[in-house]
Design a protein around this motif. Structure first.
Motif, short mmCIF file in Angstrom:
data_model
loop_
_atom_site.label_atom_id
_atom_site.label_comp_id
_atom_site.label_asym_id
_atom_site.label_seq_id
_atom_site.Cartn_x
_atom_site.Cartn_y
_atom_site.Cartn_z
N TYR A 170 -9.10 2.81 11.17
CA TYR A 170 -9.30 2.63 9.75
C TYR A 170 -10.09 1.35 9.52
N GLY A 224 -10.36 -6.77 -0.29
CA GLY A 224 -9.80 -6.35 -1.56
C GLY A 224 -9.67 -4.85 -1.75
N GLN A 225 -9.88 -4.11 -0.68
CA GLN A 225 -9.84 -2.65 -0.78
C GLN A 225 -8.70 -2.06 0.04
N GLY A 226 -8.49 -0.78 -0.18
CA GLY A 226 -7.53 -0.05 0.63
C GLY A 226 -8.13 0.32 1.98
N LEU A 227 -7.42 1.14 2.72
CA LEU A 227 -7.88 1.53 4.04
C LEU A 227 -8.61 2.87 3.98
N GLN A 284 -10.89 -1.67 6.51
CA GLN A 284 -10.48 -2.23 5.22
C GLN A 284 -11.50 -3.29 4.81
N LYS A 317 5.51 8.59 11.24
CA LYS A 317 4.91 7.37 10.73
C LYS A 317 3.67 7.04 11.52
N ILE A 318 2.82 6.25 10.92
CA ILE A 318 1.62 5.76 11.58
C ILE A 318 1.82 4.28 11.82
N ILE A 319 1.64 3.88 13.08
CA ILE A 319 1.85 2.48 13.47
C ILE A 319 0.49 1.84 13.65
N PHE A 320 0.32 0.69 13.03
CA PHE A 320 -0.98 0.01 13.05
C PHE A 320 -0.98 -1.16 14.02
N LYS A 370 -2.69 -5.00 14.76
CA LYS A 370 -2.75 -6.15 13.86
C LYS A 370 -4.13 -6.37 13.28
N LYS A 411 -10.71 9.98 13.87
CA LYS A 411 -9.40 10.28 14.41
C LYS A 411 -9.55 11.10 15.69
N PHE A 445 -6.16 6.81 15.43
CA PHE A 445 -7.02 6.62 14.27
C PHE A 445 -7.67 5.25 14.32
N PHE A 492 -8.63 -1.51 11.80
CA PHE A 492 -7.28 -1.26 12.29
C PHE A 492 -7.26 0.00 13.16
N PHE A 507 0.83 -1.20 0.00
CA PHE A 507 0.00 0.00 0.00
C PHE A 507 0.87 1.24 0.00
N GLY A 533 -3.78 4.24 -0.94
CA GLY A 533 -4.17 3.73 -2.24
C GLY A 533 -4.90 2.41 -2.09
N LEU A 563 -10.33 5.89 6.39
CA LEU A 563 -10.34 6.45 7.74
C LEU A 563 -11.77 6.52 8.26
#
Lengths: 113, 114
Positions: free
Chosen positions: B36, B41-44, B38, B101-104, B106, B49, B34, B90, A90, A105, B46
């Motif tokens: 998110y 088959g898609q992106g994330l 998903q 950076k953004i830390i996710f 699991k 927040k 945040f 997430f 991603f 994306g 939001l």
């Protein structure tokens, strides 16, 4: 109009090949990222660029080389592909600092056979 | 080091039931948090927040989350789920500083029973 777009959406290739994934954002953001999502859905940051400068390189093998020709683009080139590289990659962008979220994306599903 | 823990890998609820997804974070300063979503088959995307101010934040699709500093938690809630809410969720924390950076976490997979 897609905010963060990646191409290709799917990529199937043989071990040992070299491939690239392209990413473009039209949000005017300063920071772009590459994340890898493994088969267990775990998202891990790989790289971060701010205004075309590398900010983060999270212990990624040097077979992976990001390139940012301008702040709207961050491409990912992978040399000598291995089976373990199979994942969804991603691209994301954000304004960079404080009070911002990342826009993602749709992902590129890479399968190495 | 910053981290995010989502203790539930899978959650199953019936359509129309209420939902709470748990998230705990570890961060030395005031966190930016945040949620998110998903879809397969898609992106994330939001959902919502939290940066500061009111600790109960409202998001899209009828979701809300409450920041509790004392518990280092940021749990996501929805009063009545719909079948279309089935997805991966997430929780994430933004680590701003030298390394932006953004830390996710699991992720928690939400299943909806008809």
């Amino acid at each position: 109009d897609t905010a963060v777009s990646q191409t290709p959406k799917y990529l199937v290739t043989q071990m040992g090949n070299d491939k690239s994934i392209k990413c473009e954002q039209n949000l005017g953001h300063d920071t772009m990222y590459w994340y890898k999502q493994d088969s267990k859905k775990f998202l891990k940051i790989m790289f971060s660029y701010n205004n075309k400068e590398l900010i983060i390189n999270e212990t990624v093998p040097n077979r992976f080389s990001p390139k940012s020709p301008d702040k709207a683009h961050l491409n990912l080139h992978i040399n000598s592909l291995e089976l373990g590289d199979s994942a969804v990659y991603f691209c994301a962008s954000s304004q960079g600092r404080a009070n911002t979220e990342a826009f993602f994306g749709q992902g590129t599903r890479l399968t190495v056979v | 080091a910053q981290s995010v823990t989502q203790p539930d890998i899978h959650i199953t609820v019936s359509e129309g039931a209420s939902l709470e997804l748990r998230c705990n974070y570890s961060y030395g300063a005031t966190p930016y948090l945040f949620w998110y979503v998903q879809s397969p088959g898609q992106g994330l995307q939001l959902l919502l927040k939290y940066f500061s101010g009111d600790t109960l934040v409202q998001g899209i699709k009828g979701f809300e989350a409450e920041f509790k500093r004392s518990q280092s938690s940021f749990n996501l809630r929805k009063p009545s789920v719909h079948w279309s809410d089935a997805a991966e969720y997430f929780c994430a924390v933004a680590a701003w500083g030298r390394d932006d950076k953004i830390i996710f976490g699991k992720g928690t997979r939400l299943h909806i029973l008809p």
